[in-house]
Design a protein around this motif. Structure first.
Motif, mmCIF file in Angstrom:
data_model
loop_
_atom_site.group_PDB
_atom_site.id
_atom_site.type_symbol
_atom_site.label_atom_id
_atom_site.label_comp_id
_atom_site.label_asym_id
_atom_site.label_seq_id
_atom_site.Cartn_x
_atom_site.Cartn_y
_atom_site.Cartn_z
ATOM 1 N N TYR A 77 0.804 -1.217 0.000
ATOM 2 C CA TYR A 77 0.000 0.000 0.000
ATOM 3 C C TYR A 77 0.842 1.274 0.000
ATOM 4 C CZ TYR A 77 -2.979 -3.746 1.747
ATOM 5 O OH TYR A 77 -3.625 -4.954 1.898
ATOM 6 N N ASP A 78 2.030 1.207 0.572
ATOM 7 C CA ASP A 78 2.875 2.394 0.691
ATOM 8 C C ASP A 78 4.333 1.956 0.677
ATOM 9 O OD1 ASP A 78 4.496 4.406 2.546
ATOM 10 O OD2 ASP A 78 2.757 5.500 1.770
ATOM 11 N N LEU A 102 -4.266 -5.450 -7.031
ATOM 12 C CA LEU A 102 -3.989 -4.253 -6.238
ATOM 13 C C LEU A 102 -3.046 -3.362 -7.040
ATOM 14 C CD1 LEU A 102 -4.237 -2.756 -3.463
ATOM 15 C CD2 LEU A 102 -2.132 -3.940 -2.794
ATOM 16 N N SER A 149 -0.840 0.205 -6.552
ATOM 17 C CA SER A 149 -0.357 1.277 -5.692
ATOM 18 C C SER A 149 0.640 2.113 -6.481
ATOM 19 C CB SER A 149 0.297 0.711 -4.426
ATOM 20 O OG SER A 149 -0.611 -0.120 -3.715
ATOM 21 N N ARG A 150 1.101 3.207 -5.895
ATOM 22 C CA ARG A 150 2.043 4.087 -6.576
ATOM 23 C C ARG A 150 3.060 4.608 -5.567
ATOM 24 N NH1 ARG A 150 1.850 6.886 -11.487
ATOM 25 N NH2 ARG A 150 -0.308 6.176 -11.827
ATOM 26 N N SER A 151 4.314 4.659 -6.007
ATOM 27 C CA SER A 151 5.371 5.171 -5.142
ATOM 28 C C SER A 151 5.369 6.696 -5.144
ATOM 29 C CB SER A 151 6.732 4.658 -5.610
ATOM 30 O OG SER A 151 7.124 5.323 -6.809
ATOM 31 N N GLU A 184 4.371 2.844 -10.687
ATOM 32 C CA GLU A 184 3.195 2.036 -10.370
ATOM 33 C C GLU A 184 3.630 0.654 -9.883
ATOM 34 O OE1 GLU A 184 -0.782 2.474 -12.463
ATOM 35 O OE2 GLU A 184 0.647 2.838 -14.101
ATOM 36 N N LYS A 235 -6.985 -4.164 2.561
ATOM 37 C CA LYS A 235 -6.848 -3.503 1.269
ATOM 38 C C LYS A 235 -7.749 -2.281 1.192
ATOM 39 C CE LYS A 235 -8.159 -5.879 -2.354
ATOM 40 N NZ LYS A 235 -8.141 -6.880 -3.459
ATOM 41 N N GLN A 243 -7.760 1.496 -3.726
ATOM 42 C CA GLN A 243 -6.693 0.834 -4.460
ATOM 43 C C GLN A 243 -7.172 -0.457 -5.110
ATOM 44 O OE1 GLN A 243 -3.768 1.635 -0.968
ATOM 45 N NE2 GLN A 243 -2.464 1.240 -2.720
#
Length: 455
Positions: free
Chosen positions: A338-339, A400, A402-404, A409, A425, A429
């Motif tokens: 998620y992060d 799923l 997510s993005r930094s 991505e 979750k 997302q």
């Protein structure tokens, strides 16, 4: 499916003469002709299929027969050296029995180039119809028109699958269940129009690894190894039905090499599927496939971990120096869920065991699925420094995205076997429905779009 590291073309049977130097390095030799036995017995399970239109032309362990195989100088300092082989191929047994991983010569035939070559080593002049500068390190673009290093089409696509994990549903009592899911995925891939440039299965090809099951009451280590061999053979047999013009990349997951991989488990994967990490150009983009199970726990293979890390940075530098329009990374484990800064203590969700295993009340914690932060940071720092656009993976058995913080991505694709659903979750997302399927990635000039299609 067969690939080579220096030139790859989609058409016909035959190849040019290429040899490999040391691990994950290759370059062209001179123009001498080597014999090619067109009647050589092919692996029946593979139906002698081609990938990138190259066919295995024979392998020998007698390296002294070739006087120009070795790359001169420090290979780590040579910026235009790429992987000698890849999991684009299913090697036959002689690859592993006669030759250890380094120094694999490829004997390639003369007939099949010009139009759609993928040139992974522009440092040496070649016997292809195009000419390659001997001083390519000083060029931002190679001086020829037929290389996949140059964007020749406004867009292309590729397919991501994950966790075929044959044997998972029944815990390795049978695996026809997962093979049927694979057949459905292959049918969908083969039906795509236009055809994708390649397809990638992001690890956990099979379920059986002795480190998971040998301490149970069901299987001895010998039985585990025998079952894994049969599953590997069945995976290759079924996936050989993929269209000959769609190269197949098969990455290793923790169920292929163990949660804590070692030299022996990695070599076993190499023997069945080829190199566990590799790189290649497609239509101006640079693609890097990794064994990031080593990032999950490198304890039993620290030398291989460091070797791959050095190779990874070398490839990222190379891609930037040669003007890659986008850089993509493929692996098994998500670098994060998620992060990018999450730690194990931040991951409070869990995935209940699937109903197919009965109502045990047990669950996989979310922190099982990511990469430990101290190892993740090694990769993420490189990805940020060298402008990686997206990373594709599996392992989580659910979709799923997510993005930094720097815009990469992190795209996780649901499995072709059992599905999980995490309680942790975030709704925002979960852009794709959860189900078995394939992800189709469309690559345009400077950006990508992707969609998940259920099977």
């Amino acid at each position: 499916k067969i690939s080579c590291s220096c030139c790859i073309k989609k058409s016909g049977r035959g190849v040019k003469k290429i040899v490999a130097g040391s691990t994950n390095e290759a370059h062209f030799t001179d123009k001498r002709d080597y014999p090619y036995d067109q009647q050589r017995q092919q692996d029946d399970d593979l139906k002698a299929r081609l990938s990138f239109a190259l066919k295995s032309a024979g392998v020998t362990s007698q390296m002294e027969e070739f006087d120009c195989l070795q790359i001169e100088g420090d290979s780590q300092k040579q910026g235009d050296i790429s992987s000698p082989t890849s999991t684009l191929q299913f090697p036959n047994d002689r690859h592993s029995q006669d030759i250890k991983h380094p120094d694999i010569p490829f004997l390639l035939q003369e007939d099949y180039f010009p139009s759609q070559c993928i040139l992974l080593n522009p440092d040496e002049s070649t016997t292809c119809d195009f000419k390659v500068s001997n001083n390519a390190r000083n060029l931002t673009r190679p001086q020829h028109n037929d290389s996949e290093m140059i964007r020749r089409k406004p867009h292309h696509s590729f397919v991501i699958c994950a966790d075929s994990q044959i044997g998972m549903t029944s815990r390795n009592q049978e695996w026809e269940t997962e093979l049927e899911y694979c057949r459905d995925a292959i049918e969908k891939i083969n039906s795509l129009d236009p055809k994708p440039s390649f397809a990638c299965v992001c690890g956990d090809l099979v379920d059986m690894d002795s480190s998971f099951y040998r301490n149970s009451d069901q299987f001895s280590k010998e039985e585990c190894d025998a079952i894994q061999d049969r599953q590997n053979a069945d995976f290759k047999r079924v996936w050989s039905a993929i269209d000959d013009d769609i190269p197949l990349i098969c990455l290793c997951g923790n169920h292929d090499v163990g949660n804590r991989p070692n030299a022996a488990s990695i070599q076993k994967f190499r023997s069945a599927f080829g190199d566990e990490y590799l790189s290649f150009w497609v239509n101006g983009t640079y693609n890097i496939a990794l064994n990031n199970v080593l990032f999950s726990d490198p304890t039993d293979a620290p030398d291989l971990f460091e070797e791959q890390n050095a190779w990874l940075e070398n490839r990222l530098i190379y891609a930037n120096e040669h003007g890659a329009e986008q850089i993509f990374v493929f692996c098994h484990h998500p670098w994060f869920l998620y992060d990018e800064n999450e730690d194990a203590s931040d991951l409070l969700g869990s995935c209940p065991f699937p109903k197919e295993w009965g109502q045990s009340g047990e669950a996989f914690p979310d922190n099982y699925f990511g990469i430990p932060k101290k190892y993740r940071e090694i990769a993420m720092n490189l990805f940020e420094r060298y402008n990686v656009a997206a990373c594709f993976c599996g392992h989580f058995h659910q979709n799923l995205v997510s993005r930094s913080s720097f815009g990469m991505e992190m795209i996780i694709t649901a499995s072709l076997s059992l599905l999980f659903e995490s309680s942790g979750k975030p709704t925002e997302q979960s852009i794709d429905p959860n189900g078995r399927g394939i992800r189709i990635v469309d690559v345009m000039d400077g950006y990508i779009s992707h969609r998940f299609e259920q099977i």
